[in-house]
Design an enzyme around this catalytic site. Structure first.
Site, PDB file in Angstrom:
ATOM      1  N   ASP A 201       0.817  -1.049  -0.042  1.00  0.00           N
ATOM      2  CA  ASP A 201       0.006   0.177  -0.017  1.00  0.00           C
ATOM      3  C   ASP A 201       0.877   1.229   0.173  1.00  0.00           C
ATOM      4  O   ASP A 201       1.822   1.318   0.477  1.00  0.00           O
ATOM      5  CB  ASP A 201      -0.823  -0.047   1.308  1.00  0.00           C
ATOM      6  CG  ASP A 201      -1.864   1.113   1.330  1.00  0.00           C
ATOM      7  OD1 ASP A 201      -2.915   1.009   0.352  1.00  0.00           O
ATOM      8  OD2 ASP A 201      -2.006   1.893   2.220  1.00  0.00           O
ATOM      9  N   GLU A 275       1.674  -0.585  -4.993  1.00  0.00           N
ATOM     10  CA  GLU A 275       0.960   0.415  -5.365  1.00  0.00           C
ATOM     11  C   GLU A 275       1.684   1.847  -5.530  1.00  0.00           C
ATOM     12  O   GLU A 275       1.851   2.462  -4.193  1.00  0.00           O
ATOM     13  CB  GLU A 275      -0.284   0.555  -4.298  1.00  0.00           C
ATOM     14  CG  GLU A 275      -1.479   1.718  -4.766  1.00  0.00           C
ATOM     15  CD  GLU A 275      -1.992   2.210  -3.694  1.00  0.00           C
ATOM     16  OE1 GLU A 275      -3.162   2.736  -3.607  1.00  0.00           O
ATOM     17  OE2 GLU A 275      -1.488   2.342  -2.513  1.00  0.00           O
TER      18      GLU A 275
END
Ligand code: GLC
Ligand code: CA
Length: 535
Positions: A201, A275
């Site tokens: 993330d 990401e």
């Protein structure tokens, strides 16, 4: 010779656990719920699942606010449930990717609680970004959080801490070696429990520079960084080139270390996907250099218009940039942060685009519910839970629409998702979009996905590069058609609103909608549709 690692051209199914299947009637999906539906997932024809966070969390940001990264939140079950999920997935030859959140913790994490108590100048505060207020009492800089409002929150003794997201998500200070040590412990914890990879993330955010410098347009920048805020692409791209807190060189040192950790598990082929929405796009390739991560998300298709020139550029650029570092691209049409593709570009267009990208080299990511052709859920403001909605006083509606639970069976909402009241309401209008109803309809989106993924495996995985046949630089129908060949397959997408002739050779093996006719030795592709032909 070793065969290609499992992740190389995998199809990966993203599960947002809270919205997938509720096993105990409390209205929220959970890990046993996921486990109970693994046959459905397997039958889709995917290779792996990526689970959005299920760790201990106050759930201010859908679990991306992690209070204990090495445990399961009771709303999702417990560690035994996680082990069972992994075991059942592996039994079906499905790999499991966990979502790790290294940019920030929840303010409920013991480190942050300790930092609050320990006070200014303490070792505990050095794990985060604590600074004194400016002389006039204002925060250390003018940055706006990606969820709206200031990026800084003041604590009782007057210091401010940095949070690029919600105030409950204090950013970690990666210059402090304790932070990396703790994350390596977390990576090992989940690998030892059986996971096969990680989605990282905000992978581009860990290292901050110039934390005390102002930005000339902090609100514009915050909007530009949101996939759910529409913006002219030139304006967006110009702003994205000015982000002061993402994509600093130091992040690559972290991933080089992590790669060594992953590789130390040898044959298990542990993978990681970043990401990292970075600009210019060439910067994304740095994350997938041979000694770093395995994949990086390509965000372009989450915002791209259904337009042949735009899509050609996205596909061509992604393939060629990745090739410079010997990597393959990734393709995603939807995720838990963006509007669902069927709502964004239209239902038929979404099917056409899915079939178009399933032919491409690289990994395809499918967000649970995308295979059903789900639109965004229609919500009342009173239903909304996304911190963005709350922090912008409702000005930005946020991401809840894409997170409405999946409809499984029956004729009445909540369609088998839960025996209780679902955490977000499921519209009665989804009656014909349930898994059960789509399984019964051979023309459904679900059948399209299942058939396409089977054909992809049979004819396309490992089939090498593509040759463009129609595009803004090739062919002569470039406004309406986009077409390539790869291996034995020719893929033709008709983006226009009328049927189009093309010269594709071979036998039709799948079409995303409508019927393909033959006329004067040519094939007629229906409007807003993609077809595959086998030579
Ligand atoms: C990522 C996640 C998103 C989350 C944010 C903060 O962008 O995909 O859902 O809100 O990080 O963790
Ligand atoms: Ca539940």
């Amino acid at each position: 010779m070793k065969s290609a690692p499992w992740w190389k051209e995998a199809t990966i199914y993203q599960i947002y656990p809270r919205s997938f299947f509720d096993s105990n009637g409390d209205g929220e999906g959970d890990l046993p719920g996921v486990t109970s539906q693994l046959d459905y997932v397997k039958n889709l024809g995917v290779d792996a699942i990526w689970l959005s966070p299920f760790y201990t969390s106050p759930n201010k940001d859908g679990g991306y606010d992690v209070a204990n990264p090495r445990d399961v939140d009771p709303r999702f079950g417990n560690l035994d449930d996680a082990k069972e999920l992994i075991a059942q997935a592996h039994k079906r030859n499905l790999r499991v990717i966990a979502d790790i959140v290294p940019n920030h913790f929840s303010d409920q994490h013991e480190w942050f609680q300790a930092a609050l108590k320990a006070g200014r100048g303490s070792k505990e505060r050095e794990r985060f970004h604590f600074y004194d207020a400016n002389e006039d009492g204002t925060p250390p800089n003018n940055w706006i959080s990606l969820f709206g409002g200031p990026s800084w929150t003041q604590v009782a003794d007057g210091q401010f801490y940095l949070h690029l997201f919600d105030s409950s998500q204090p950013d970690l200070n990666w210059e402090n070696p304790e932070v990396n040590a703790d994350f390596e412990k977390t990576l090992r914890f989940w690998i030892d429990l059986g996971v096969d990879g990680f989605r990282i993330d905000v992978a581009h955010g860990l290292v901050k520079e110039d934390v005390l410098t102002n930005h000339p347009d902090p609100q514009g920048l915050s909007n530009a960084l949101r996939l759910d805020v529409a913006m002219d692409s030139e304006v967006r791209n110009a702003l994205l080139l000015t982000v002061p807190y993402f994509d600093r060189q130091g992040v690559h040192e972290i991933y080089k270390k992590w790669r060594k950790l992953f590789d130390s598990y040898g044959e298990r082929d542990i993978m990681a996907v970043a990401e990292a929405w970075v600009h210019p796009p060439v910067n994304a390739t740095r994350y997938v250099r041979a000694d770093e991560l395995h994949q990086v998300f390509n965000f372009d298709l989450l915002t791209a218009e259904f337009d042949s020139k735009v899509l050609f550029d996205v596909v061509e650029r992604s393939i060629s940039l990745n090739a410079t570092v010997n990597a393959l691209p990734t393709w995603a049409l939807s995720n838990h942060d963006s509007p669902r593709v069927a709502s964004r570009i239209g239902e038929e267009q979404a099917r056409a685009l899915a079939l178009f990208v399933f032919g491409l080299p690289g990994s395809a990511y499918v967000f649970a519910g995308q295979e059903l052709g789900l639109p965004d859920g229609q919500l009342q403001d009173s239903d909304r839970q996304d911190p963005t909605f709350l922090r912008t006083n409702g000005q930005i509606k946020g991401r809840d629409g894409a997170r409405v639970p999946l409809p499984w069976s029956g004729n009445t909402t909540p369609f088998g998702f839960s025996t209780g009241k679902p955490w977000l309401p499921i519209s009665q209008s989804w009656k014909d979009l349930t898994v059960e109803s789509e399984l019964a309809d051979p023309k459904s989106s679900l059948h399209l996905y299942r058939n396409a993924l089977e054909l992809r495996k049979e004819f396309l995985v490992g089939a090498g590069g593509i040759t463009w046949l129609e595009s803004s630089q090739h062919g002569h129908k470039s406004d309406s058609l986009l077409s390539y060949s790869r291996g034995a397959i020719t893929v033709v997408m008709n983006l226009s609103d009328s049927a189009e002739e093309c010269e594709a050779e071979g036998k039709l093996i799948i079409v995303s909608g409508g019927t393909v006719d033959a006329r004067d030795g040519k094939k007629v592709i229906p409007a807003r549709s993609t077809a595959w032909f086998l030579a």
